[in-house]
Design a protein around this motif. Structure first.
Motif, PDB file in Angstrom:
ATOM      1  N   ASN A 105      38.547  78.022  24.703  1.00 54.61           N
ATOM      2  CA  ASN A 105      39.434  77.883  25.868  1.00 54.61           C
ATOM      3  C   ASN A 105      40.887  77.617  25.466  1.00 54.61           C
ATOM      4  O   ASN A 105      41.811  78.197  26.044  1.00 54.61           O
ATOM      5  N   HIS A 128      37.794  80.642  32.392  1.00 54.18           N
ATOM      6  CA  HIS A 128      38.136  81.028  33.766  1.00 54.18           C
ATOM      7  C   HIS A 128      38.505  79.808  34.607  1.00 54.18           C
ATOM      8  O   HIS A 128      39.516  79.805  35.314  1.00 54.18           O
ATOM      9  N   SER A 129      37.668  78.765  34.528  1.00 54.19           N
ATOM     10  CA  SER A 129      37.925  77.584  35.360  1.00 54.19           C
ATOM     11  C   SER A 129      39.204  76.870  34.912  1.00 54.19           C
ATOM     12  O   SER A 129      39.971  76.378  35.741  1.00 54.19           O
ATOM     13  N   TRP A 130      39.442  76.838  33.610  1.00 57.13           N
ATOM     14  CA  TRP A 130      40.658  76.180  33.107  1.00 57.13           C
ATOM     15  C   TRP A 130      41.904  76.912  33.599  1.00 57.13           C
ATOM     16  O   TRP A 130      42.845  76.291  34.088  1.00 57.13           O
ATOM     17  N   ILE A 131      41.886  78.260  33.422  1.00 55.72           N
ATOM     18  CA  ILE A 131      43.061  79.039  33.854  1.00 55.72           C
ATOM     19  C   ILE A 131      43.217  78.922  35.373  1.00 55.72           C
ATOM     20  O   ILE A 131      44.307  78.701  35.893  1.00 55.72           O
ATOM     21  N   GLY A 132      42.095  79.063  36.081  1.00 50.22           N
ATOM     22  CA  GLY A 132      42.138  79.077  37.540  1.00 50.22           C
ATOM     23  C   GLY A 132      42.696  77.787  38.119  1.00 50.22           C
ATOM     24  O   GLY A 132      43.634  77.815  38.936  1.00 50.22           O
ATOM     25  N   THR A 180      46.381  77.205  37.238  1.00 44.95           N
ATOM     26  CA  THR A 180      47.226  78.086  38.050  1.00 44.95           C
ATOM     27  C   THR A 180      47.396  77.520  39.449  1.00 44.95           C
ATOM     28  O   THR A 180      48.507  77.474  39.986  1.00 44.95           O
ATOM     29  N   SER A 182      47.315  84.119  37.981  1.00 39.86           N
ATOM     30  CA  SER A 182      46.234  84.206  38.963  1.00 39.86           C
ATOM     31  C   SER A 182      45.434  85.499  38.764  1.00 39.86           C
ATOM     32  O   SER A 182      44.223  85.514  38.953  1.00 39.86           O
ATOM     33  N   CYS A 219      44.988  86.884  35.792  1.00 39.91           N
ATOM     34  CA  CYS A 219      44.158  86.558  34.613  1.00 39.91           C
ATOM     35  C   CYS A 219      42.949  85.742  35.035  1.00 39.91           C
ATOM     36  O   CYS A 219      41.831  85.956  34.544  1.00 39.91           O
ATOM     37  N   ALA A 220      43.150  84.791  35.949  1.00 40.57           N
ATOM     38  CA  ALA A 220      42.034  83.970  36.433  1.00 40.57           C
ATOM     39  C   ALA A 220      41.004  84.859  37.125  1.00 40.57           C
ATOM     40  O   ALA A 220      39.793  84.747  36.877  1.00 40.57           O
ATOM     41  N   THR A 263      39.147  87.091  34.452  1.00 44.75           N
ATOM     42  CA  THR A 263      38.196  86.340  33.621  1.00 44.75           C
ATOM     43  C   THR A 263      36.981  85.936  34.468  1.00 44.75           C
ATOM     44  O   THR A 263      35.855  85.923  33.980  1.00 44.75           O
ATOM     45  N   GLY A 264      37.203  85.620  35.739  1.00 49.76           N
ATOM     46  CA  GLY A 264      36.097  85.275  36.646  1.00 49.76           C
ATOM     47  C   GLY A 264      35.157  86.452  36.828  1.00 49.76           C
ATOM     48  O   GLY A 264      33.925  86.303  36.718  1.00 49.76           O
TER      49      GLY A 264
END
Lengths: 229, 229
Positions: A204, B123-127, B130, B174, B176-177, B180-181
């Motif tokens: 991550n 995904h959760s980290w970026i999301g 953001t 967003s 990227c989120a 990745t999701g």
């Protein structure tokens, strides 16, 4: 007033450039720790398919994305005449392009070794599309800005914003490709129950460093554009 | 000459805006076909955890990303006074923010129903990062451009490029989120052997439409900026 604003942006843009270098190097270090310490190393000619695969993330980030980002920032980092900056810009992009070809070959070789379908995932679709467009952008850029004696200065100037916008969109696409790739590998490892908490955090943080590299390159180029206006 | 270039960019920027709308709607249609036809529907209060989960991609794309993109383009699409455009911009971002809150709650509810850890993936980290930054950008933007009677015009003007650059970086984050999701869900479904060729292509095309929406919004805003310079 106008000069003050420009000076302020110029200083900010060069800080952003330093930030981009730092996140790029951080991303590389984290990626190397991940691939060498947790994933068994990097070797294109190995019989171990995992080591062949590891060539892919290494070359696609360090070879392709990192050099492409450095090429984009060359007009700010290379303290020389505009012509020299232009050639460094094109050369760094060529290094990125060559590394990308080897990086993509590595993943095809891995798929063949493991009998996995090619080109099924969103990551592969985004990645290959980005790479082909990147190649075309390089050719179009070279034809317009390096080998175009017959073209008038005003025609070239008209193409600059499109070249920059396309370049920034391609950077953005390549970061999306990198993050979807990391996410795919992460999910595979997690479902196979071989992903510890520490490695999961390392992946991550690697993803975040790559993302921040992209954002800092993009912002430093955008602010450079504001100065030029 | 200068007027010709500006006119050309203006026409191009409005074409890009139309392209952004089309890719946004295409993304929404593909996402709905996927969630309703292949993934059992969308329902926050269902006992079926998959239907609860499906609220997440729906609201995060249609509620959050789509409205945020429309908000960014409001200065080009709303044919009215600058003040009206500004309020529409802020209001659309508020709709995006509210939808995002429900969308994030849906995924936490799904994790609780299935006893899955929260916040483990890239995904959760970026999301979440953001989303928090997006909330802060909204508050900062409102404080600077809507409720700042004491602030001088030149101070506000100095903040505009930063506000725009941050906004574009957040759009980029967003997307990227979202990708990745999609990639995470895709890999889960593939490993669970429930992903047919048709659904796999549908997910990939949905991802590409979302990505192109982001690129078209970004380019239309970037070219608008070139016109303003």
């Amino acid at each position: 007033m106008h000069t003050t604003i420009n000076y302020r942006y110029e200083r900010s843009a060069s800080r952003l450039t330093v930030g981009a270098h730092l996140f790029g190097i951080l991303g590389l270090v984290l990626l190397l720790v991940w691939l060498l310490h947790y994933r068994g190393g990097i070797d294109y000619d190995s019989d171990n398919s995992d080591r062949v695969f590891n060539v892919h993330p290494f070359l696609m980030f360090f070879g392709f994305i990192f050099f492409a980002g450095e090429a984009m920032m060359a007009y700010k980092t290379v303290m020389s005449r505009h012509k020299v900056q232009k050639y460094v810009h094109a050369l760094l992009h060529l290094v990125a392009l060559s590394s990308g070809i080897f990086g993509i070959c590595a993943t095809f070789r891995y798929h063949d070794m493991r009998d996995i379908d090619h080109m099924y995932s969103l990551h592969s679709w985004i990645g290959l599309t980005t790479f082909i467009l990147y190649g075309l952008q390089w050719l179009f850029g070279a034809a317009t800005f390096l080998f175009s004696r017959g073209m008038s200065e005003s025609s070239r100037l008209r193409i600059v914003p499109w070249h920059m916008s396309m370049g920034r969109a391609l950077l953005y696409l390549s970061i999306c490709a990198a993050l979807t790739g990391l996410m795919e590998k992460f999910t595979f490892l997690r479902i196979s129950n071989v992903l510890g908490r520490r490695e999961s955090h390392l992946i991550n943080f690697t993803g975040l460093a790559i993302l921040l590299f992209g954002i800092f390159v993009d912002l430093s180029v955008a602010l450079a554009r504001y100065i030029m206006c």
